[in-house]
Write an enzyme that holds these catalytic residues in place. Structure first.
Site, PDB file in Angstrom:
ATOM      1  N   LYS A  75       0.837  -1.194   0.000  1.00 18.90           N
ATOM      2  CA  LYS A  75       0.000   0.000   0.000  1.00 18.90           C
ATOM      3  C   LYS A  75       0.876   1.250   0.000  1.00 18.90           C
ATOM      4  O   LYS A  75       1.868   1.322   0.743  1.00 18.90           O
ATOM      5  CB  LYS A  75      -0.919  -0.008   1.230  1.00 18.90           C
ATOM      6  CG  LYS A  75      -1.899   1.153   1.284  1.00 18.90           C
ATOM      7  CD  LYS A  75      -2.832   1.018   2.486  1.00 18.90           C
ATOM      8  CE  LYS A  75      -3.763   2.216   2.614  1.00 18.90           C
ATOM      9  NZ  LYS A  75      -4.685   2.098   3.779  1.00 18.90           N
ATOM     10  N   SER A 105     -10.435   1.494   6.898  1.00 15.62           N
ATOM     11  CA  SER A 105      -9.698   1.328   5.646  1.00 15.62           C
ATOM     12  C   SER A 105      -9.361  -0.112   5.294  1.00 15.62           C
ATOM     13  O   SER A 105      -8.960  -0.393   4.165  1.00 15.62           O
ATOM     14  CB  SER A 105      -8.414   2.159   5.691  1.00 15.62           C
ATOM     15  OG  SER A 105      -8.716   3.533   5.736  1.00 15.62           O
ATOM     16  N   SER A 111      -9.158   3.436   2.873  1.00 18.19           N
ATOM     17  CA  SER A 111      -8.077   3.880   2.021  1.00 18.19           C
ATOM     18  C   SER A 111      -7.288   2.734   1.384  1.00 18.19           C
ATOM     19  O   SER A 111      -6.429   2.964   0.544  1.00 18.19           O
ATOM     20  CB  SER A 111      -7.111   4.766   2.832  1.00 18.19           C
ATOM     21  OG  SER A 111      -6.536   4.041   3.907  1.00 18.19           O
TER      22      SER A 111
END
Length: 476
Positions: free
Chosen positions: A81, A180, A156
């Protein structure tokens, strides 16, 4: 779809270790699959030169030839990520302020993935600084949903969830402050585990609501990845010291007599899209078939006060992280409005505001612990809306009720972030428009394994991921 990318991660790991598959074969299959399915969704960004990835896969095969098996992720293509540093790869955090930044070293959990044999092929997309549950930014663009690329993948960890759902990586890492790991798992029909505070170590002496955790298509894959990410480290004084090998054991367990509390929409406090609660409540029958009982119950704590406490913690954290570049007018002008709003609210806080929020967080934890005196687990919706148009930055209303902040539509996750309890985001099926949704399964203090075990039993009874793959995967 190539048989290799169709394998779950546990099976893939076994095949590599037994030499039934070479690391080069695995890398070739995944790179070809990424080339086919990634362009419409833009989940994996900053992809490194495929020849370099293949060369690193050959190195993994040569290590096996010498009897050097690095670990569970040996030869796994992996995308980190883009909120985490992975040496040699872009580290933009989705912000134009860092669009040219390349990491020079690995964060601790990334170093653990590398040490376990992973080959980093790129990054997964995220909103700017991870702010908001909609994955768009001016550096990499917008990420689409695995089931309909014109819709949002959530965030996210939107890039991670879409990449896992579309079989572009065996497993993924993500992070979670405000859902997230849970919202994108729901929006893409996969699993996301928000571990207990301290389970995956972070440096410092503050227990932040933000944690790092795994995403996967099966609970066994989640557990295996967590076993790599978790574990104490001398540089992380608040880390959980339990041996992470516990997550490599069987997830089978009898749940007869288990009591589950359903919080739903907190007696109407949370706005929800029509049909969403009913879909989540359809999971009750599955839990009851496992021998559990499910009934409505809430912590004895005002949801309005939970939200106020959550805002203070989030403002404080974002001000601490962003005040340095916010004070420069030219740099501040390049930040998205939501980032400026977070930082400026944080800069207005007093020490008393922060200490009051800390006391409220402790009181909330005590109220939730009292709930766990009567129940073994808590169940909640993972989101308050179904996936929406990815051109929309955030929902301004839900079922006619206005949202007063850019993240109010994700309030369903706030309580569990503040308490630091383990939360498993699980698929719960598809709504009337064929869009995925999920539920949060919350466990007791440090009961990550128990949450995974009940999630595994639920998974074996539903098989949502296997039964309903994304259309582009079926077509491939």
């Amino acid at each position: 779809m190539h048989d290799i990318v169709a394998l779950d991660a546990v099976s893939l790991s076994r095949a590599v270790r037994q030499r039934a598959l070479s690391c080069v074969e695995v890398m070739q299959a995944y790179l070809e699959h990424i080339e086919r399915v990634n362009p419409p969704v833009n989940a994996i960004v900053g992809l490194q030169d495929p020849e370099l990835s293949l060369a690193q896969a050959r190195e993994r095969d040569e290590q096996l030839d010498r009897g050097e098996y690095l670990g569970w992720m040996h030869g796994f293509p992996h995308a980190v990520k883009d909120l985490a540093a992975a040496a040699g790869l872009p580290f933009t955090m989705g912000s134009p302020l860092f669009e040219d930044q390349v990491a020079t070293e690995d964060e601790l959990f990334v170093a653990r993935l590398r040490a376990a044999g992973a080959v980093f092929v790129g990054k997964t997309n995220t909103p700017e600084f991870g702010l908001g549950s909609q994955t768009y930014n001016p550096v990499w663009g917008t990420t689409g949903n695995a089931y309909d690329p014109v819709l949002t993948a959530g965030g996210s960890s939107g890039g991670a969830a879409a990449a896992v759902a579309l079989r572009m990586v065996p497993v993924a890492d993500g992070s979670d402050f405000m859902g997230s790991l849970r919202n994108p798992a729901a929006f893409n029909n996969v699993f996301g585990l928000r571990p207990s505070a301290g389970r995956v170590p972070e440096p410092g002496f503050l227990v932040s609501p933000a944690v790092v955790g795994p995403m996967a298509r099966t609970t066994e894959d989640l557990a295996a990845l967590l076993s790599v990410m978790a574990g104490a480290d001398p540089g992380t004084p608040l880390a959980n010291s339990e041996d992470p090998a516990v997550f490599t054991r069987s997830l089978e367990r009898d749940f007869r007599g288990t009591r589950i509390a359903w919080v739903g929409d907190w007696n109407g406090h949370l706005a929800t899209e029509p049909g969403l609660l009913e879909l989540c409540e359809s999971s009750f029958a599955v839990f009851e078939s496992l021998g559990c009982s499910v009934e409505g119950a809430l912590p004895d704590f005002s949801p309005e006060r939970i939200w106020e406490t959550f805002l203070t913690w989030r403002w404080w954290g974002n001000a601490a992280a962003g005040h340095d570049f916010h004070r420069h007018e030219e740099r501040r002008a390049r930040l998205k409005p939501e980032a400026v709003w977070e930082i400026e609210n944080g800069l207005r806080l007093s020490g008393l505001d922060v200490s009051t929020a800390a006391a409220a967080r402790a009181e909330l934890y005590a109220a939730v612990q009292r709930l766990f005196e009567r129940y073994d687990f808590v169940l909640a919706p993972s989101a308050q809306v179904f996936p929406f148009d990815k051109k929309v930055h955030w929902p301004t209303e839900i079922d006619g009720r206005p949202m007063d902040t850019y993240h109010r539509w994700m309030e369903t996750v706030a309580c569990w972030s503040l308490t630091g309890l383990p939360v498993l985001g699980m698929p719960v099926g598809f709504g009337a428009r064929g869009l995925p949704m999920g539920v949060q399964l919350i466990g007791r203090h440090q009961a990550d394994l128990a949450v995974l075990q009940l999630g595994h039993a639920y998974e074996q009874a539903t098989h949502w991921v296997d039964r309903t793959p994304p259309p582009s995967v079926v077509g491939a």
